[in-house]
Enzyme design. Structure first.
Site, PDB file in Angstrom:
ATOM      1  N   GLY A  29       0.782  -1.229   0.000  1.00 47.55           N
ATOM      2  CA  GLY A  29       0.000   0.000   0.000  1.00 47.55           C
ATOM      3  C   GLY A  29       0.813   1.279   0.000  1.00 47.55           C
ATOM      4  O   GLY A  29       0.375   2.292   0.556  1.00 47.55           O
ATOM      5  N   ARG A  82     -16.323 -15.608  -8.933  1.00 50.26           N
ATOM      6  CA  ARG A  82     -15.801 -14.253  -9.040  1.00 50.26           C
ATOM      7  C   ARG A  82     -16.916 -13.210  -8.973  1.00 50.26           C
ATOM      8  O   ARG A  82     -16.777 -12.149  -8.361  1.00 50.26           O
ATOM      9  CB  ARG A  82     -15.042 -14.103 -10.362  1.00 50.26           C
ATOM     10  CG  ARG A  82     -14.393 -12.734 -10.490  1.00 50.26           C
ATOM     11  CD  ARG A  82     -14.429 -12.241 -11.903  1.00 50.26           C
ATOM     12  NE  ARG A  82     -13.784 -13.164 -12.802  1.00 50.26           N
ATOM     13  CZ  ARG A  82     -12.609 -12.927 -13.376  1.00 50.26           C
ATOM     14  NH1 ARG A  82     -11.967 -11.836 -13.107  1.00 50.26           N
ATOM     15  NH2 ARG A  82     -12.104 -13.777 -14.221  1.00 50.26           N
ATOM     16  N   MET A 107      -4.601  -7.008  -6.701  1.00 55.40           N
ATOM     17  CA  MET A 107      -4.154  -8.054  -7.617  1.00 55.40           C
ATOM     18  C   MET A 107      -5.249  -9.076  -7.938  1.00 55.40           C
ATOM     19  O   MET A 107      -4.988 -10.266  -8.061  1.00 55.40           O
ATOM     20  CB  MET A 107      -2.896  -8.738  -7.059  1.00 55.40           C
ATOM     21  CG  MET A 107      -1.754  -7.776  -6.783  1.00 55.40           C
ATOM     22  SD  MET A 107      -1.386  -6.652  -8.156  1.00 55.40           S
ATOM     23  CE  MET A 107      -0.063  -7.564  -8.951  1.00 55.40           C
ATOM     24  N   ARG A 108      -6.485  -8.609  -8.049  1.00 57.37           N
ATOM     25  CA  ARG A 108      -7.577  -9.457  -8.533  1.00 57.37           C
ATOM     26  C   ARG A 108      -8.146  -8.829  -9.794  1.00 57.37           C
ATOM     27  O   ARG A 108      -8.296  -7.601  -9.863  1.00 57.37           O
ATOM     28  CB  ARG A 108      -8.722  -9.563  -7.512  1.00 57.37           C
ATOM     29  CG  ARG A 108      -8.354 -10.138  -6.199  1.00 57.37           C
ATOM     30  CD  ARG A 108      -7.803 -11.538  -6.265  1.00 57.37           C
ATOM     31  NE  ARG A 108      -8.723 -12.513  -6.812  1.00 57.37           N
ATOM     32  CZ  ARG A 108      -8.387 -13.780  -7.082  1.00 57.37           C
ATOM     33  NH1 ARG A 108      -7.136 -14.186  -6.884  1.00 57.37           N
ATOM     34  NH2 ARG A 108      -9.270 -14.626  -7.552  1.00 57.37           N
ATOM     35  N   LEU A 110     -11.103  -7.832 -12.009  1.00 58.70           N
ATOM     36  CA  LEU A 110     -12.524  -7.554 -11.769  1.00 58.70           C
ATOM     37  C   LEU A 110     -13.323  -7.894 -13.027  1.00 58.70           C
ATOM     38  O   LEU A 110     -12.883  -7.626 -14.147  1.00 58.70           O
ATOM     39  CB  LEU A 110     -12.700  -6.082 -11.396  1.00 58.70           C
ATOM     40  CG  LEU A 110     -12.016  -5.726 -10.068  1.00 58.70           C
ATOM     41  CD1 LEU A 110     -11.795  -4.222  -9.951  1.00 58.70           C
ATOM     42  CD2 LEU A 110     -12.824  -6.258  -8.889  1.00 58.70           C
ATOM     43  N   HIS A 126      -0.636   1.130 -13.105  1.00 66.33           N
ATOM     44  CA  HIS A 126       0.103  -0.031 -13.620  1.00 66.33           C
ATOM     45  C   HIS A 126       1.569   0.374 -13.787  1.00 66.33           C
ATOM     46  O   HIS A 126       1.859   1.449 -14.309  1.00 66.33           O
ATOM     47  CB  HIS A 126      -0.496  -0.463 -14.966  1.00 66.33           C
ATOM     48  CG  HIS A 126       0.182  -1.659 -15.541  1.00 66.33           C
ATOM     49  ND1 HIS A 126       0.014  -2.931 -15.021  1.00 66.33           N
ATOM     50  CD2 HIS A 126       1.064  -1.789 -16.563  1.00 66.33           C
ATOM     51  CE1 HIS A 126       0.748  -3.779 -15.708  1.00 66.33           C
ATOM     52  NE2 HIS A 126       1.396  -3.116 -16.653  1.00 66.33           N
ATOM     53  N   ASP A 160     -10.884  -5.601 -20.290  1.00 61.32           N
ATOM     54  CA  ASP A 160      -9.621  -6.307 -20.502  1.00 61.32           C
ATOM     55  C   ASP A 160      -8.571  -5.821 -19.507  1.00 61.32           C
ATOM     56  O   ASP A 160      -8.569  -4.647 -19.111  1.00 61.32           O
ATOM     57  CB  ASP A 160      -9.113  -6.083 -21.927  1.00 61.32           C
ATOM     58  CG  ASP A 160     -10.003  -6.795 -22.942  1.00 61.32           C
ATOM     59  OD1 ASP A 160     -10.571  -7.848 -22.595  1.00 61.32           O
ATOM     60  OD2 ASP A 160     -10.136  -6.265 -24.061  1.00 61.32           O
ATOM     61  N   VAL A 161      -7.670  -6.706 -19.136  1.00 61.80           N
ATOM     62  CA  VAL A 161      -6.668  -6.368 -18.110  1.00 61.80           C
ATOM     63  C   VAL A 161      -5.679  -5.322 -18.640  1.00 61.80           C
ATOM     64  O   VAL A 161      -5.146  -5.463 -19.750  1.00 61.80           O
ATOM     65  CB  VAL A 161      -5.913  -7.645 -17.668  1.00 61.80           C
ATOM     66  CG1 VAL A 161      -4.769  -7.302 -16.720  1.00 61.80           C
ATOM     67  CG2 VAL A 161      -6.876  -8.616 -16.998  1.00 61.80           C
ATOM     68  N   GLU A 191       5.276   6.526  -9.347  1.00 58.48           N
ATOM     69  CA  GLU A 191       3.865   6.166  -9.112  1.00 58.48           C
ATOM     70  C   GLU A 191       3.292   7.020  -7.992  1.00 58.48           C
ATOM     71  O   GLU A 191       2.149   7.483  -8.046  1.00 58.48           O
ATOM     72  CB  GLU A 191       3.733   4.684  -8.743  1.00 58.48           C
ATOM     73  CG  GLU A 191       4.077   3.724  -9.868  1.00 58.48           C
ATOM     74  CD  GLU A 191       3.837   2.281  -9.488  1.00 58.48           C
ATOM     75  OE1 GLU A 191       2.794   1.978  -8.892  1.00 58.48           O
ATOM     76  OE2 GLU A 191       4.713   1.432  -9.784  1.00 58.48           O
TER      77      GLU A 191
END
Ligand code: GAR
Length: 235
Positions: A29, A82, A107-108, A110, A126, A160-161, A191
């Site tokens: 985090g 899911r 890190m899932r 959706l 990202h 899409d990821v 970031e």
């Protein structure tokens, strides 16, 4: 939210209302921390209402608790499907009346229903210059490809990821002798600057999605002469 919409949501003090954020995390985090720090500035136009982790051991939970931000753990492992996990997330976000969801090392993946429901109210960071190096192990793949400039991207999420309208990017040089760890650290530092900036632009109503691409009021022309060249030119 458009600038006009945000201007119309003014609080009693006459200031534009602050955007209510939820930050979704899976890990340490540090991007959440960057957003917490930005929100602590009096003029920052957003505040974090809720932090959700999908794992009990997400280090970011302690960062939120330390500054009294509400936290919830919604374990993906508790759901067979899911869709049921996504629905539990959505219910928690709706209950907190969230304006904008920030994925910060969440890190899932959706599902399409969730993404469509929160379309243009759901952003991700990202650690690569999209559309290059989607997915995992971005820094290793950037090193293997021999790129001289790496970076990070904040974008609206689509089904899409690591795809979706790009809001902001930061670039860093790849240096001789870099390995995955020190390149990741150099990118991560940026970031932490980029995510609060992107959220601020959205909260100020300056970000518009048009034909699948982002237009930013005021900011774009200021970037005209900015360049990162690696290796640096002589002289
Ligand atoms: C960050 O580098 C973020 O860009 C990346 O995970 C890290 C989380 O760090 N996200 C992804 O790879 C998503 N595809 P943090 O927990 O310290 O913010």
């Amino acid at each position: 939210m458009s600038k006009r919409e945000n201007d119309s949501k003014r609080g009693r003090n006459g200031r534009a209302a602050q955007l209510k954020l939820a930050v979704l995390i899976s890990g340490s985090g540090t991007n959440l921390q960057a957003l917490i720090d930005a929100c602590a500035e009096p003029d920052y136009p957003a505040r974090i209402s809720l932090v959700i982790a999908n794992k009990d051991d997400a280090g970011g939970l302690a960062r939120a608790a330390k500054v009294n931000i509400a936290t919830q753990i919604i374990r993906h492992k508790d759901f067979a499907e899911r869709e049921a996990f996504d629905q539990a997330l959505s219910d928690a976000l709706e209950a907190a009346d969230i304006d904008l969801i920030c994925l910060a090392g969440f890190m899932r993946v959706l599902g399409a229903t969730f993404v469509e429901h929160w379309k243009d109210r759901l952003i991700n960071i990202h650690p690569a210059l999209l559309p290059s190096f989607k997915g995992l192990h971005t820094h290793q793949r950037a090193l293997e490809a021999g790129v001289r400039i790496a970076g990070c991207t904040v974008h609206y999420v689509r089904a899409d990821v690591d795809v979706g309208p790009i809001i902001a990017q930061a670039a860093v040089p790849v240096l001789p002798g870099d390995n995955e760890d020190n390149l990741a650290a150099r990118v991560l530092k940026q970031e932490h600057r980029l995510y609060p900036l992107a959220v601020e632009l959205i909260a100020r109503g300056l970000v518009h999605v048009e034909n699948g691409r982002v237009r930013i009021e005021e900011a774009d022309s200021r970037a005209e002469d900015a360049a990162l060249i690696n290796p640096p030119p002589f002289g």
